[in-house]
Design a protein around this motif. Structure first.
Motif, PDB file in Angstrom:
ATOM      1  N   GLN A 395       0.844  -1.198   0.000  1.00  0.00           N
ATOM      2  CA  GLN A 395       0.000   0.000   0.000  1.00  0.00           C
ATOM      3  C   GLN A 395       0.877   1.245   0.000  1.00  0.00           C
ATOM      4  OE1 GLN A 395      -3.575   0.677   2.160  1.00  0.00           O
ATOM      5  NE2 GLN A 395      -3.744  -1.457   2.841  1.00  0.00           N
ATOM      6  N   TYR A 397       0.586   5.714   0.499  1.00  0.00           N
ATOM      7  CA  TYR A 397      -0.268   6.836   0.869  1.00  0.00           C
ATOM      8  C   TYR A 397       0.582   8.096   1.007  1.00  0.00           C
ATOM      9  CZ  TYR A 397       1.275   6.889   5.794  1.00  0.00           C
ATOM     10  OH  TYR A 397       2.009   6.999   6.943  1.00  0.00           O
ATOM     11  N   ARG A 421       2.170   0.613   4.607  1.00  0.00           N
ATOM     12  CA  ARG A 421       1.211   1.202   5.539  1.00  0.00           C
ATOM     13  C   ARG A 421       0.866   0.246   6.672  1.00  0.00           C
ATOM     14  NH1 ARG A 421      -3.706   5.283   3.968  1.00  0.00           N
ATOM     15  NH2 ARG A 421      -3.396   6.515   5.855  1.00  0.00           N
TER      16      ARG A 421
END
Length: 451
Positions: A395, A397, A421
């Protein structure tokens, strides 16, 4: 047997490597580790595709409650820690008012912390020039370690923290050696750094790089060497906090080889940002010691990857946003970092530079648990506290202000993309953070005490 929680299908990080196994949790402890657990559980978590590892033990956090709770409180600070994959922390004896330099002040901390923490917590005692006779009572009250500053702390506020002189350092180390306590030291030469800063401000040199140059590498190294000499003389156990330079690391390793009982930490901001970036980021990236130039950061990375840095801490040092405005020499010096320790450093060290995952776990959990004598934490093993985090390496972000749990939602990492993450944080078997739900439940953090 039925379990309170089973974590299935995850890539579990052990001291000797990574294995795909299930973990069973009962009565807040890890009670079973097996290739497959078939019994029932109140809750089952599917960790497919994720790393399952011990939660971070952050031994360097500033929560400003009581006295400066508008900077950070136990509730907001521990939420940020939980969201970042930290399951326990040790709170520094400053920036609260009064500073934690006697049992009376510690009692105020203990009272304020009750039913506010989402993760487990412990406290430092402070060493300052006028509390040599208070070290015993702080030790008796269960502080996990002590902290002092060799760098300059100027405050005219009653009850605020102050730095030690050499006499206090020597006598304090003698007493703490008797108590078998660790002394943690912020090591910078105060007379040189303060005079350089005065000179630069007087001459109108107030850029971000001027600030960095006012605290040169040798001022850290000299103070580290002085602390090591005193430790060798007194037999006091020593821990050097937020070390920012390879030169200081090498001085510590030399002393260790000569028999000094010493460990050291560094912080994600020294690996993720450089002095050259401070001008763009501004005072949000001001800290002491300062961020170092790229060429010096590269040498610090070599120390980390070679196993010469014992563990990582956030040195979360928040403040109200107005204190991060204007002239960098006048702005508050501290980085809000508690929510971006695990993911940021996993990205930089494991994904980008190939550090073994189990060595990463040593840096965030196993080593601090050993040094600070927190034997029930820091490792995925039967009978340990079920302090567990899930991390998805696939992931990505971007750090956004609105996602921060700090009381004051500013961070030097705002706008930074992180390519992994934390998706769940579990404290003693209880999910306290879930990526989809946010903070879960009520504060369940318990006090970690040396007594």
């Amino acid at each position: 047997m039925s379990y309170d929680l089973i974590i299935k299908n995850g890539n579990v990080v052990f001291r000797d490597g990574v294995r795909k196994v299930d973990i069973g949790v009962k009565n807040e402890k890890i009670s079973c580790i097996a290739e497959q657990i078939t019994e029932d559980a109140k809750e089952i978590i599917d960790a497919s595709g994720q790393y399952v590892m011990p939660g971070m033990i952050d031994t360097h956090v500033h929560i400003s409650e009581p006295g400066r709770t508008e900077w950070e409180g136990f509730e907001t600070g521990s939420k940020a820690l939980a969201a970042g994959g930290t399951t326990s922390y040790v709170e520094m004896p400053l920036n609260a008012l009064p500073a934690t330099i006697n049992k009376e002040a510690l009692d105020l901390k203990l009272e304020a912390a009750v039913n506010q923490n989402y993760v487990d917590y412990g406290f430092y005692g402070g060493l300052v020039p006028d509390n040599l006779d208070k070290l015993q009572e702080l030790d008796d009250a269960g502080v996990l370690a002590f902290k002092c500053f060799l760098s300059d702390i100027t405050s005219d506020i009653p009850g605020d923290f102050t730095n030690v002189d050499d006499y206090t350092l020597y006598k304090g180390m003698q007493k703490l050696a008797e108590l078998d306590q660790i002394l943690c030291i912020h090591a910078e030469n105060p007379s040189v750094t303060s005079k350089l800063a005065e000179e630069m401000v007087r001459e109108g040199r107030t850029t971000a790089m001027d600030y960095v140059n006012s605290r040169p590498i040798f001022t850290e190294v000299e103070a580290v060497q002085r602390a090591l000499l005193f430790a060798k003389e007194t037999g006091c156990k020593l821990h050097l906090v937020h070390i920012s330079t390879s030169e200081a690391v090498q001085a510590i390793l030399k002393a260790r080889a000569e028999g000094v009982d010493v460990t050291l930490e560094s912080c994600p901001h020294y690996f993720s940002m450089t002095a050259e970036m401070v001008e763009e980021i501004g005072p949000r990236a001001k800290c002491q010691p300062p961020l170092r130039k790229a060429k010096d950061q590269a040498k610090l990375w070599d120390e980390l990857l070679n196993g010469n840095i014992d563990w990582l801490t956030s040195d979360h040092s928040p403040c109200t946003e107005d204190l991060k405005q204007g002239n960098i020499f006048e702005a508050w010096g501290g980085i809000s970092g508690a929510q971006n320790n695990v993911d940021l450093m996993f990205d930089l060290a494991v994904k980008q530079r190939g550090l073994e995952v189990q060595k990463f776990v040593d840096l965030i959990a196993t080593n601090p648990s050993k040094r600070f004598n927190i034997p029930n934490k820091g490792e995925i093993a039967v009978s340990k506290d079920a302090d567990i985090i899930l991390l998805d390496p696939n992931q990505s972000y971007t750090v956004k202000r609105e996602d921060l749990y700090y009381k004051n939602k500013h961070s030097a990492y705002e706008g930074r993309k992180i390519d992994c993450r934390v998706t769940k944080t579990i404290v003693r078997g209880h999910v306290v953070f879930d990526l989809e739900e946010g903070i879960v439940g009520e504060p369940i953090g318990k006090l970690m005490s040396a007594k």
